[in-house]
Scaffold this active site. Structure first.
Site, mmCIF file in Angstrom:
data_model
loop_
_atom_site.group_PDB
_atom_site.id
_atom_site.type_symbol
_atom_site.label_atom_id
_atom_site.label_comp_id
_atom_site.label_asym_id
_atom_site.label_seq_id
_atom_site.Cartn_x
_atom_site.Cartn_y
_atom_site.Cartn_z
ATOM 1 C CG ASP A 1 -0.497 -0.534 2.573
ATOM 2 O OD1 ASP A 1 0.852 -0.826 2.555
ATOM 3 O OD2 ASP A 1 -1.246 -0.343 3.473
ATOM 4 C CG ASP B 1 -2.558 -8.045 -12.220
ATOM 5 O OD1 ASP B 1 -2.027 -7.490 -13.371
ATOM 6 O OD2 ASP B 1 -3.544 -8.014 -11.874
HETATM 7 C C1 IPM Z 1 -1.414 -8.932 -16.918
HETATM 8 C C2 IPM Z 1 -3.147 -9.279 -17.238
HETATM 9 C C3 IPM Z 1 -3.110 -10.779 -16.684
HETATM 10 C C4 IPM Z 1 -2.968 -10.897 -15.325
HETATM 11 C C5 IPM Z 1 -4.652 -10.872 -16.846
HETATM 12 C C6 IPM Z 1 -5.158 -10.652 -18.286
HETATM 13 C C7 IPM Z 1 -4.905 -12.601 -16.672
HETATM 14 O O1 IPM Z 1 -3.838 -8.372 -16.220
HETATM 15 O O2 IPM Z 1 -0.737 -9.660 -17.704
HETATM 16 O O3 IPM Z 1 -1.114 -8.247 -16.085
HETATM 17 O O4 IPM Z 1 -3.803 -10.762 -14.402
HETATM 18 O O5 IPM Z 1 -1.727 -11.146 -14.939
HETATM 19 MN MN MN Z 2 -2.294 -6.806 -15.027
#
Ligand code: IPM
Ligand code: MN
Length: 339
Positions: free
Chosen positions: A211, A235
């Site tokens: 965070d 992500d």
């Molecule tokens: C990324 C995308 C993917 C993930 C999705 C599409 C599954 O958001 O490559 O960051 O979450 O890894």
């Molecule tokens: Mn992503």
């Protein structure tokens, strides 16, 4: 020498940006022997195919894979993501997701730039698929989604991050996690990080809760050099990284198998953007930079550097003002800037 590359244009803007990325690679003088794979949401809707095992077997003989974007609005959530993208990452053991973020100062009066790389663990965590439903559809239904963290998986990712940090000028590595709440996974990550750190006395280290890292990404991103983090934090943080580095349309990534026991896969961080698909309006820079990362991984360092420099030249405010905001015009501007 020609490199054998599997190309998955995918859905939405994917094929448009990949076409331009391949043009730039060829203009840089690199020979590619490409094999196209028609996969993604559109293919699934046509005949139910997601990712057959024979295709994965074929991919093992390739040098690399280049992917545009997958995902279509009419496909149930998760089907293509898990069945295609995550299956690729897991089956090909692409355990490092490397996502660089560079922001150059736009002018003398502009704010300072930054240059950091996020190393996202790419095969474990909440993405592993652990969990399930109990009493589904009843008022007492239960859904669990566990985070899987193995010492082996964490350590190999952390080691990669230390090696990368060691190769860079600043030699600084930050672990991002949430050790104050995720006391099991966080403890494993922190202990592994600290143990590996002892082998890299030349790399300085830091720790940030995720965070807090979100604040630092916005307020003081220059503090970062290399960051290592788990799959889900990585992500989320890398979308933010894109947002503070000119936009997600500039964010490239490499899904790497550092052991080179199979091909690595390169893709822009952005998605298929169905809302602007087919209009020639998508920014191809993320795809071009992903292709440059692929070339670098294949040992074509000179071409990779030339492409990156050309991208920078093509997106300066002056160059951008002179270029129509279209996929092909931006691609042409990058080709024209190649030296
Ligand atoms: C990324 C995308 C993917 C993930 C999705 C599409 C599954 O958001 O490559 O960051 O979450 O890894
Ligand atoms: Mn992503």
């Amino acid at each position: 020498m020609s490199h054998k590359i599997g190309v998955i244009g995918g859905d939405g803007i994917g094929p448009e940006v990949i076409e331009v990325a391949l043009e730039v690679v060829r203009a840089a003088g690199v020979e590619l022997d490409t094999v196209a794979y028609d996969l993604g949401g559109a293919r699934y809707l046509r005949d139910g195919t997601v990712l057959p095992d024979e295709v994965i077997a074929e991919w093992r003989g390739l040098d690399a894979l280049l992917l545009g974007a997958v995902g279509a609005p009419d496909v149930p959530p998760g089907l293509i993501e898990r069945g295609l993208l995550l299956k690729m990452r897991f089956e090909l053991d692409l355990y490092v997701n490397q996502r660089p973020f560079v922001l150059r100062p736009a002018g003398s009066d502009a704010g300072p730039g930054h240059d950091f790389v996020v190393i996202r663990e790419n095969t474990e965590g909440t993405y592993a698929g652990e969990g399930g439903f109990l009493r589904k559809g009843t008022p007492h239904e239960i859904a669990t989604q566990g985070s899987v963290n193995t010492r082996f998986g964490v350590e190999r990712c952390v080691r990669y991050a230390f090696e990368l940090a060691r190769s860079r000028e600043r030699r600084h590595l930050t672990l991002v996690h949430k050790t104050n709440v995720l006391t099991f996974a966080g403890d494993l990550w922190e202990r592994t990080f600290d143990e590996v750190a002892a082998e890299y006395p030349d790399v300085t280290t830091a720790y940030n809760h995720v965070d807090a890292a979100c604040i630092y990404f916005v307020e003081s991103p220059r503090r970062y050099d290399v960051i290592v983090t788990d799959n889900l934090f990585g992500d989320i943080l890398t979308d933010l990284g894109g947002a503070v580095s000119g936009g997600i349309g500039f964010a490239s990534s490499g899904n790497l198998n550092p052991d080179r026991s199979g091909p690595s896969m390169f893709e822009p961080v952005h998605g298929s953007a169905p809302d602007i698909a087919g209009q020639g309006r998508a920014n191809p820079i993320a795809a071009i930079l992903s292709a440059a990362m692929m070339l670098e991984f294949l040992g074509e360092t000179d071409a990779a550097n030339r492409i990156r420099t050309a991208c920078e030249a093509a997106v300066t405010p002056a160059a951008a003002a002179a270029t129509p905001a279209s996929t092909s015009a931006i691609g042409d501007a990058v080709v024209a800037a190649l030296v």
